[in-house]
Design an enzyme around this catalytic site. Structure first.
Site, PDB file in Angstrom:
ATOM      1  N   CYS A  20      -1.721  -3.446   3.085  1.00  0.00           N
ATOM      2  CA  CYS A  20      -3.136  -3.722   2.778  1.00  0.00           C
ATOM      3  C   CYS A  20      -3.328  -5.033   2.013  1.00  0.00           C
ATOM      4  O   CYS A  20      -4.169  -5.867   2.383  1.00  0.00           O
ATOM      5  CB  CYS A  20      -3.757  -2.556   2.023  1.00  0.00           C
ATOM      6  SG  CYS A  20      -3.075  -2.242   0.382  1.00  0.00           S
TER       7      CYS A  20
ATOM      8  N   HIS B 253      -5.221   0.577  -3.032  1.00  0.00           N
ATOM      9  CA  HIS B 253      -5.598   0.101  -1.696  1.00  0.00           C
ATOM     10  C   HIS B 253      -6.652  -0.995  -1.820  1.00  0.00           C
ATOM     11  O   HIS B 253      -7.463  -0.990  -2.758  1.00  0.00           O
ATOM     12  CB  HIS B 253      -6.133   1.244  -0.835  1.00  0.00           C
ATOM     13  CG  HIS B 253      -6.254   0.896   0.619  1.00  0.00           C
ATOM     14  ND1 HIS B 253      -5.159   0.708   1.437  1.00  0.00           N
ATOM     15  CD2 HIS B 253      -7.344   0.677   1.404  1.00  0.00           C
ATOM     16  CE1 HIS B 253      -5.568   0.401   2.659  1.00  0.00           C
ATOM     17  NE2 HIS B 253      -6.889   0.372   2.665  1.00  0.00           N
TER      18      HIS B 253
ATOM     19  N   HIS C 279      -9.155  -3.552   7.163  1.00  0.00           N
ATOM     20  CA  HIS C 279      -8.010  -3.257   6.303  1.00  0.00           C
ATOM     21  C   HIS C 279      -6.812  -2.793   7.118  1.00  0.00           C
ATOM     22  O   HIS C 279      -6.928  -2.461   8.303  1.00  0.00           O
ATOM     23  CB  HIS C 279      -8.383  -2.183   5.266  1.00  0.00           C
ATOM     24  CG  HIS C 279      -8.596  -0.802   5.830  1.00  0.00           C
ATOM     25  ND1 HIS C 279      -8.299   0.345   5.142  1.00  0.00           N
ATOM     26  CD2 HIS C 279      -9.092  -0.376   7.034  1.00  0.00           C
ATOM     27  CE1 HIS C 279      -8.597   1.410   5.878  1.00  0.00           C
ATOM     28  NE2 HIS C 279      -9.079   0.998   7.017  1.00  0.00           N
TER      29      HIS C 279
END
Length: 349
Positions: free
Chosen positions: A263, A311, A323
């Site tokens: 990510c 994240h 993402h």
């Protein structure tokens, strides 16, 4: 961006909009086996898998941070090694100068050339010799002072290098621990998923998307997108363009492209493509980049998710983000509110 590329991105965003605004796979039916008494429901399994991957994401951040620290420590050790080498060369030069003075004194019976002039009966010679003697003494004292200072610097360099080596080893151990934790969490999630039948796996994916849809819908209904009308900067457009061009590439922990990403690897590389170097990990991105209110969010900004900042995604506009979700999934577009938002940060503030 050429016409074909613009069309591709437009189609992707159109598909994403459909995902964000309508129930997923609503017309698809799955013959899910009847639940076994005492067994976990598929929804429980989904939540367990999701939590394992989230924990793996947090461990990935720790691994990436250790990698960054290791590189920094290595660079500092190289710099110290160069300073030590230069200092040793300087000490050699200074010792040669001191040795030359000592040899001159020995050849003159223990007296430097200036001292012999002091013994002259000529007053002018005496004064001149005294001045030259003082100059010689000062020069010798300066050399000895510089020699001592250089030796002290070398001792400090060596001490610093030792500390950095210790830091390097600590980071190596930290890396290994983080890597092991990631592998354990991913393996546990994969084992859970591997026990499911094909129809259950398909239903699991549907449940995953429906959970994201519900979270996005709740976020929108709560006014999450109210007054969010920020326009992207030129750098933001470049970052979004890079990030959306990676759609379909697999998530791999620790990866920074070009063929796979995690990510924060995706977000950091997207902004690097836009000409700005930002921190490598989602936690460091949260800590070091300027925070902006949600209402001021604009395309290119980074959305940090979960309380542990495990994240990160990039906002692309219209309530959507791009993402790298987790292991086993590809880079994709999803609802910006499909996970719990902790903060929004701006790389080009």
């Amino acid at each position: 961006m050429n016409r074909r590329r613009r069309g591709s991105v437009a189609l992707t965003l159109l598909c994403a909009t459909a995902i964000l605004t309508a129930p997923v796979l609503s017309g698809t039916a799955f013959a899910v086996p009847a639940p076994v008494p005492g067994a976990k429901s598929l929804e429980q399994v989904r939540k367990e898998i999701e939590e394992l991957h989230r924990q793996a994401g947090a461990a990935t951040d720790a691994y990436n941070q250790a990698e960054t620290e290791t590189k920094r420590q290595s660079d500092q050790i190289v710099s110290l090694a160069k300073q030590i080498a230069a200092g040793q060369d300087r000490i050699t030069v200074l010792k040669n100068r001191v040795g030359a003075a000592a040899r001159a004194q020995y050849r003159s019976g223990g007296l430097p050339p200036g001292a012999r002039l002091v013994m002259s009966s000529d007053p002018a010679q005496f004064l001149d010799g005294a001045d030259r003697l003082r100059q010689g003494e000062k020069a010798t004292a300066d050399v000895l002072t510089e020699l001592n200072r250089t030796q002290a610097d070398l001792q400090q360099y060596a001490k610093d290098a030792t500390a950095h080596w210790q830091g390097l080893e600590a980071n190596r151990l930290k890396q290994e621990a983080a890597k092991k934790k990631i592998e354990e969490k991913i393996k546990a999630a994969e084992e859970l998923e591997s026990k499911l039948e094909a129809e259950e796996k398909a239903r699991l994916l549907q449940l995953e998307r429906e959970a994201q849809y519900r979270a996005q819908k709740d976020w929108l209904n709560s006014g999450g997108m109210k007054d969010v009308k920020g326009a992207a900067t030129e750098a933001g457009k470049l970052a979004v363009r890079y990030a959306t061009a990676q759609i379909g590439k697999p998530y791999v922990w620790g990866a920074e492209g070009p063929d796979s990403f995690d990510c924060s690897g995706l977000t950091s590389q997207a902004w690097l493509a836009a000409g700005r170097h930002i921190p490598r990990t989602s936690q460091e991105q949260l800590r070091l980049l300027p925070k902006v209110p949600l209402k001021d969010m604009r395309p290119g900004d980074l959305i940090i998710y979960y309380d542990d900042a495990s994240h990160v995604a990039m906002y692309v506009g219209d309530g959507a983000m791009v993402h790298a979700p987790r292991s086993g999934r590809d880079v994709t577009i999803a609802g910006a509110g499909s996970m719990p938002i902790k903060a929004v940060v701006r790389p080009d503030a």
